[in-house]
Design an enzyme around this catalytic site. Structure first.
Site, PDB file in Angstrom:
ATOM      1  N   TRP A   1      -6.597  -9.359  -7.588  1.00 29.04           N
ATOM      2  CA  TRP A   1      -7.282  -9.218  -8.884  1.00 29.04           C
ATOM      3  C   TRP A   1      -6.714 -10.238  -9.857  1.00 29.04           C
ATOM      4  O   TRP A   1      -5.495 -10.470  -9.895  1.00 29.04           O
ATOM      5  CB  TRP A   1      -7.081  -7.808  -9.444  1.00 29.04           C
ATOM      6  CG  TRP A   1      -8.258  -6.905  -9.269  1.00 29.04           C
ATOM      7  CD1 TRP A   1      -9.168  -6.559 -10.223  1.00 29.04           C
ATOM      8  CD2 TRP A   1      -8.675  -6.218  -8.080  1.00 29.04           C
ATOM      9  NE1 TRP A   1     -10.114  -5.706  -9.695  1.00 29.04           N
ATOM     10  CE2 TRP A   1      -9.836  -5.486  -8.387  1.00 29.04           C
ATOM     11  CE3 TRP A   1      -8.183  -6.168  -6.770  1.00 29.04           C
ATOM     12  CZ2 TRP A   1     -10.509  -4.702  -7.443  1.00 29.04           C
ATOM     13  CZ3 TRP A   1      -8.848  -5.389  -5.838  1.00 29.04           C
ATOM     14  CH2 TRP A   1      -9.997  -4.669  -6.176  1.00 29.04           C
TER      15      TRP A   1
ATOM     16  N   GLY B   1     -11.431  -5.805 -18.137  1.00 25.48           N
ATOM     17  CA  GLY B   1     -10.241  -5.215 -17.533  1.00 25.48           C
ATOM     18  C   GLY B   1      -9.992  -3.799 -18.029  1.00 25.48           C
ATOM     19  O   GLY B   1      -9.115  -3.106 -17.531  1.00 25.48           O
TER      20      GLY B   1
ATOM     21  N   ASP C   1     -12.059  -0.945 -18.055  1.00 27.35           N
ATOM     22  CA  ASP C   1     -13.364  -0.654 -17.472  1.00 27.35           C
ATOM     23  C   ASP C   1     -14.231   0.334 -18.248  1.00 27.35           C
ATOM     24  O   ASP C   1     -15.397   0.073 -18.465  1.00 27.35           O
ATOM     25  CB  ASP C   1     -13.188  -0.138 -16.046  1.00 27.35           C
ATOM     26  CG  ASP C   1     -12.500  -1.156 -15.149  1.00 27.35           C
ATOM     27  OD1 ASP C   1     -12.044  -2.198 -15.648  1.00 27.35           O
ATOM     28  OD2 ASP C   1     -12.406  -0.901 -13.942  1.00 27.35           O
TER      29      ASP C   1
ATOM     30  N   ARG D   1     -11.319   9.092 -13.217  1.00 26.12           N
ATOM     31  CA  ARG D   1     -12.102   7.876 -12.979  1.00 26.12           C
ATOM     32  C   ARG D   1     -13.385   7.876 -13.805  1.00 26.12           C
ATOM     33  O   ARG D   1     -13.800   8.915 -14.316  1.00 26.12           O
ATOM     34  CB  ARG D   1     -12.455   7.771 -11.479  1.00 26.12           C
ATOM     35  CG  ARG D   1     -11.245   7.723 -10.554  1.00 26.12           C
ATOM     36  CD  ARG D   1     -10.505   6.411 -10.607  1.00 26.12           C
ATOM     37  NE  ARG D   1     -11.358   5.268 -10.331  1.00 26.12           N
ATOM     38  CZ  ARG D   1     -10.921   4.004 -10.296  1.00 26.12           C
ATOM     39  NH1 ARG D   1      -9.651   3.724 -10.548  1.00 26.12           N
ATOM     40  NH2 ARG D   1     -11.741   3.027 -10.042  1.00 26.12           N
TER      41      ARG D   1
ATOM     42  N   GLU E   1      -0.193   3.824 -11.862  1.00 26.49           N
ATOM     43  CA  GLU E   1      -1.178   2.913 -12.458  1.00 26.49           C
ATOM     44  C   GLU E   1      -1.149   2.979 -13.980  1.00 26.49           C
ATOM     45  O   GLU E   1      -1.251   1.965 -14.656  1.00 26.49           O
ATOM     46  CB  GLU E   1      -2.574   3.280 -11.937  1.00 26.49           C
ATOM     47  CG  GLU E   1      -3.660   2.300 -12.344  1.00 26.49           C
ATOM     48  CD  GLU E   1      -5.000   2.581 -11.657  1.00 26.49           C
ATOM     49  OE1 GLU E   1      -5.115   3.621 -10.980  1.00 26.49           O
ATOM     50  OE2 GLU E   1      -5.904   1.750 -11.804  1.00 26.49           O
TER      51      GLU E   1
END
Ligand code: GLC
Length: 421
Positions: free
Chosen positions: A33, A159, A161, A194, A391
């Site tokens: 990425w 980036g 999202d 998500r 993350e």
């Protein structure tokens, strides 16, 4: 303790190494990425300049003839990610996506060059040419009318999202797709963290549209139902142009300095205009509606990476950061608590990202807010020490969320612990 975490961070980078480049994490993100690798390159530069340059050189292999560096480079196949190269349908010799990401590349190149011995000069010079072409692409393809701001045509390009900023422009993007959606992310990470399925259909609608336009920059710009000036991308690009200008005398091509200075002047004016008096914050702008997007995010602090904010604005932002840290001791929430759309556990709608903390700390340090910069570094290092290299973090509890053993979290740990030493 610190030494132990330092070796853990290095071990994560080694485990995510796929032969000269790094995947963000095993499984969830199995390719290279763009902006992840720029941060990873800086992390490597704290102990291995050769490997740091290799990370950027692998990104450069994905660069298109027109200068664009894509957001994903599919160096080797993997079936754990959607949408893979067959959905993007681009024609580059190394398969890639067809959109870009925030251009941290030049910032990383300068970081590396500042610590590299002269034997690395030819490689740095070659990468200067790569990133100079990348920045020229941004100016030409994404600011074709010279407005002073570059446009972003897909939320993945930011980036960040699923930031609530994009809810407003996404309202005009249909949910229809020709591609059959087979989400893989929710097989790795709980769906509650998500983006929703409805949002995901819009993301793929845009991919289908741009692929059908043959990834032509002019056609995409004209047809895009999602066209925004992302505060993050524009601030990072300006900081990256400043880094490139600093590299030019030793590593640049003859005459590149003047063109970079022209772009800096134009972009500085555009970025300054993204200050919003009502919200007292730097905001993204919906370029189709011609309106500011009224959501305060951590990206609104990234203009601190540049010379754009004046002393009064720096003072105001500094006070806001200090107040935020009094209630959330893990750095800056991606969407500020209290803003509509804030969700502490769902992706970019609230969680804290270590790399955002790193950039905000760098920006504060640039404007001599050193105490606050140090506080953010300490809080980030402590959060990672308690919860590991996940993350992202819940801004209210510090809980580690999303994928595990993340490369850019490891890299940020190396950068910040070195800065604190
Ligand atoms: C997600 C993030 C993006 C990042 C990628 C790989 O898509 O939103 O910023 O580059 O994961 O870590």
């Amino acid at each position: 303790m610190t030494t132990d975490l330092t070796s853990q961070a290095k071990a994560i980078l080694a485990a995510n190494d796929r032969g000269g480049y790094t995947v963000p994490t095993h499984g969830l993100y199995p390719f290279q990425w763009n902006w992840d690798s720029a941060f990873v390159a800086m992390g490597f530069a704290t102990y291995d300049i050769d490997r740091a340059l290799s990370e950027l050189e692998h990104l450069a292999r994905g660069q298109w003839a027109d200068g664009m560096i894509p957001h994903i480079i599919f160096h080797a196949p993997s079936d754990t990610y959607f949408p893979g190269p067959e959905i993007w349908g681009t024609r580059h010799r190394v398969p890639t996506s067809g959109i870009t990401q925030p251009p941290v590349f030049a910032i990383a190149l300068k970081f590396i060059a500042d610590r590299a011995d002269p034997s690395f000069a030819p490689r740095i010079r070659a990468l200067f040419a790569v990133v100079d072409a990348y920045h020229r692409w941004f100016a030409k393809a994404r600011d074709p009318h010279g407005a002073g701001l570059v446009a972003t045509l897909h939320n993945w390009e930011t980036g960040r999202d699923n930031s609530p900023e994009w809810d407003i422009p996404f309202a005009r993007v249909p949910q229809t797709t020709t591609t059959v959606i087979r989400r893989r992310d929710t097989g790795h990470v709980d769906a509650s963290m998500r983006p929703t399925d409805a949002d995901y259909r819009r993301y793929i609608h845009l991919v289908d549209l741009y692929r059908d336009l043959g990834w032509s920059p002019a056609a995409m710009f004209a047809a895009a139902p999602f066209r925004i000036a992302d505060i993050g991308t524009n601030a990072i690009l300006l900081a990256a142009e400043e880094a490139l200008l600093a590299l030019a005398p030793d590593h640049g091509l003859a005459g590149s300095g003047d063109a970079i200075r022209t772009r800096i002047t134009r972009l500085s004016q555009g970025l300054a205009a993204l200050w919003n008096a009502d919200k007292a914050w730097f905001l993204s702008r919906d370029l189709i509606a011609g309106e500011a997007i009224p959501v305060r995010t951590s990206a609104g602090l990234l203009p601190l990476l540049t010379g754009v904010p004046n002393a009064a604005r720096v003072g105001h932002l500094q006070a806001e950061v200090a107040a935020h840290l009094a209630s959330a001791a893990f750095g800056i929430a991606s969407t500020l608590p209290g803003e509509s759309g804030f969700e502490p556990k769902r992706y970019w709608r609230g969680p804290v990202w270590a790399v955002m903390n790193w950039m905000i700390a760098e920006g504060l340090a640039r404007h001599r807010c050193t105490g606050l910069a140090e506080r953010i570094r300490k809080d980030t290092v402590a959060a990672i020490g308690r919860q590991g290299f996940g993350e992202y973090f819940d801004p209210l509890t510090g809980e580690s969320l999303g994928g595990e053993a993340f490369s850019w979290t490891a890299a940020t740990y190396l950068l910040m612990s070195e800065a604190l030493a």
